[in-house]
Scaffold this motif. Structure first.
Motif, PDB file in Angstrom:
ATOM      1  N   CYS A   1     -31.764 -29.760 -19.483  1.00 45.40           N
ATOM      2  CA  CYS A   1     -31.011 -30.859 -18.891  1.00 45.40           C
ATOM      3  C   CYS A   1     -31.651 -32.181 -19.337  1.00 45.40           C
ATOM      4  O   CYS A   1     -32.872 -32.331 -19.275  1.00 45.40           O
ATOM      5  CB  CYS A   1     -31.071 -30.726 -17.381  1.00 45.40           C
ATOM      6  SG  CYS A   1     -30.623 -32.201 -16.475  1.00 45.40           S
TER       7      CYS A   1
ATOM      8  N   CYS B   1     -33.689 -33.975 -15.981  1.00 48.58           N
ATOM      9  CA  CYS B   1     -34.893 -33.407 -15.360  1.00 48.58           C
ATOM     10  C   CYS B   1     -35.753 -32.591 -16.325  1.00 48.58           C
ATOM     11  O   CYS B   1     -36.919 -32.340 -16.036  1.00 48.58           O
ATOM     12  CB  CYS B   1     -34.513 -32.546 -14.169  1.00 48.58           C
ATOM     13  SG  CYS B   1     -33.560 -31.075 -14.587  1.00 48.58           S
TER      14      CYS B   1
ATOM     15  N   CYS C   1     -26.307 -29.242 -13.885  1.00 51.35           N
ATOM     16  CA  CYS C   1     -27.700 -28.785 -13.924  1.00 51.35           C
ATOM     17  C   CYS C   1     -28.026 -27.999 -12.661  1.00 51.35           C
ATOM     18  O   CYS C   1     -27.725 -28.456 -11.558  1.00 51.35           O
ATOM     19  CB  CYS C   1     -28.643 -29.973 -14.054  1.00 51.35           C
ATOM     20  SG  CYS C   1     -30.377 -29.511 -14.047  1.00 51.35           S
TER      21      CYS C   1
ATOM     22  N   CYS D   1     -31.226 -30.389 -10.927  1.00 51.52           N
ATOM     23  CA  CYS D   1     -31.019 -31.742 -10.387  1.00 51.52           C
ATOM     24  C   CYS D   1     -29.549 -32.041 -10.089  1.00 51.52           C
ATOM     25  O   CYS D   1     -29.221 -33.146  -9.641  1.00 51.52           O
ATOM     26  CB  CYS D   1     -31.577 -32.788 -11.347  1.00 51.52           C
ATOM     27  SG  CYS D   1     -30.654 -32.950 -12.870  1.00 51.52           S
TER      28      CYS D   1
HETATM   29 ZN   LIG Z   1     -31.341 -31.463 -14.441  1.00 47.39          ZN
END
Ligand SMILES: [Zn+2]
Length: 131
Positions: A18, A21, A47, A50
């Protein structure tokens, strides 16, 4: 290498993470062939860490065509240079055939990488963000 550490854009692109994050996966699997042909609906939605929704706006993925085009041109140029270097007298139609086959073989990887590269243009890495 410093550019391959967590927190860099290259880390997110090469390790399928991602862009925000760098923990959750971007694609559901690391296998580009599987992502392209077998799980297009489950891939790259949100994601799991997050909760970033990857499609930032409607039609966001149309932009990755520019990235995909650049990757395709790079592959075509590489094939052209290699065939001209190793077989300077090759027939132009055979050369074109080799380039077309190379583009088709690389297309799942191209699809996989172009979305990752495209979203990394817009999303910054934010460490320890869990909301
Ligand atoms: Zn993420």
């Amino acid at each position: 290498m410093r550019s391959l550490r967590k927190g860099s854009k290259l880390y997110s692109i090469l390790f399928n993470k991602c862009p925000k994050c760098h923990i959750g996966r971007f694609w559901s699997t690391n296998n580009p062939f599987r992502n392209m042909f077998f799980s297009p609906k489950n891939s790259c939605k949100k994601c799991e860490n997050c909760s970033l929704a990857y499609e930032l706006e409607t039609g966001f993925w149309y932009g990755c065509m520019y990235v995909s085009y650049a990757i395709s041109v790079a592959v075509m140029l590489l094939c052209w240079i290699l065939t001209n270097f190793f077989y300077p007298l090759m027939n132009i139609f055979n050369e074109i055939l080799i380039i077309v086959i190379a583009i088709l073989l690389v297309s799942p990887l191209n699809y996989h990488l172009s979305r990752l590269i495209w979203i990394n243009f817009f999303i910054k890495y934010i460490p320890n963000d869990t909301n």
